[in-house]
Enzyme design. Structure first.
Site, PDB file in Angstrom:
ATOM      1  N   HIS A 100      16.247  59.987  45.208  1.00 13.04           N
ATOM      2  CA  HIS A 100      16.825  59.718  43.892  1.00 13.04           C
ATOM      3  C   HIS A 100      17.411  58.321  43.897  1.00 13.04           C
ATOM      4  CE1 HIS A 100      16.451  63.807  42.281  1.00 13.04           C
ATOM      5  NE2 HIS A 100      16.578  64.173  43.544  1.00 13.04           N
ATOM      6  N   LYS A 149      13.971  54.730  59.616  1.00 14.91           N
ATOM      7  CA  LYS A 149      13.199  53.490  59.735  1.00 14.91           C
ATOM      8  C   LYS A 149      11.901  53.773  60.475  1.00 14.91           C
ATOM      9  CE  LYS A 149      17.286  50.661  59.754  1.00 14.91           C
ATOM     10  NZ  LYS A 149      18.255  49.924  60.508  1.00 14.91           N
TER      11      LYS A 149
END
Length: 175
Positions: A100, A149
């Site tokens: 979101h 990551k």
């Protein structure tokens, strides 16, 4: 809260298929057939999926050959998830390609960012792969790790957030 262009009818159909998949006993052939209907992609007979199996959309999920998906895995694939050949996914893992937006007035808008799991990678039990992450070939994600990551090929990551803890030598046997 849906992304533009999402087919609500397809989502409803796939949710019914997932409920059917998870509510009965099925052979691996039947599991592959049902997941093929959900993804719109015929799965190779070498793919093994343990139930229950979950997905929010299904059509943006691509699964290679010789993939093993253990039980209670959740694929949030609206943003796209690619799983290359020979991948192992431990029980309770989450692969998430949706987030979101941060701004309060746009919080109900979705950001879609694909996840890519490279060939022969291993995702440990209850690991979480977040949107936009690429897990490299032969990489290992430790149990319970939260991967924020990209994970380079031939590395082991663990922790919250996941960090590189070791580099693997090619064809290493003792991990």
């Amino acid at each position: 809260m849906q992304a533009k262009g999402v087919n609500e009818r397809l989502i409803a159909q796939n949710q019914r298929l997932i409920q059917h998949l998870n509510s009965g006993q099925h052979t691996q052939s039947e599991v592959r057939q049902l997941v093929s209907e959900i993804t719109g992609q015929e799965l190779d007979e070498s793919v093994e999926i343990r139930l229950p199996f979950y997905s929010d959309y299904g059509r943006n999920l691509k699964i290679g050959k010789q993939v093993y998906i253990n039980s209670n895995v959740m694929m949030v694939d609206l943003g796209g998830i690619t799983i290359e050949d020979q991948v192992l996914i431990g029980p309770g893992a989450y692969l998430v390609s949706v987030n979101h937006q941060l701004a309060a007035d746009k919080r109900h808008d979705l950001d879609l960012n694909p996840v890519h799991i490279g060939k022969n990678a291993w995702l440990g039990a209850r690991s979480v792969i977040l949107p936009g992450v690429h897990v490299g070939e032969n990489a290992i994600v430790g149990a319970g790790a939260v991967v924020t990551k990209n994970v380079p090929a031939n590395t082991i990551v663990a922790g919250v957030p996941a960090k590189i803890i070791r580099t693997l030598a090619s064809n290493e046997e003792d991990v």
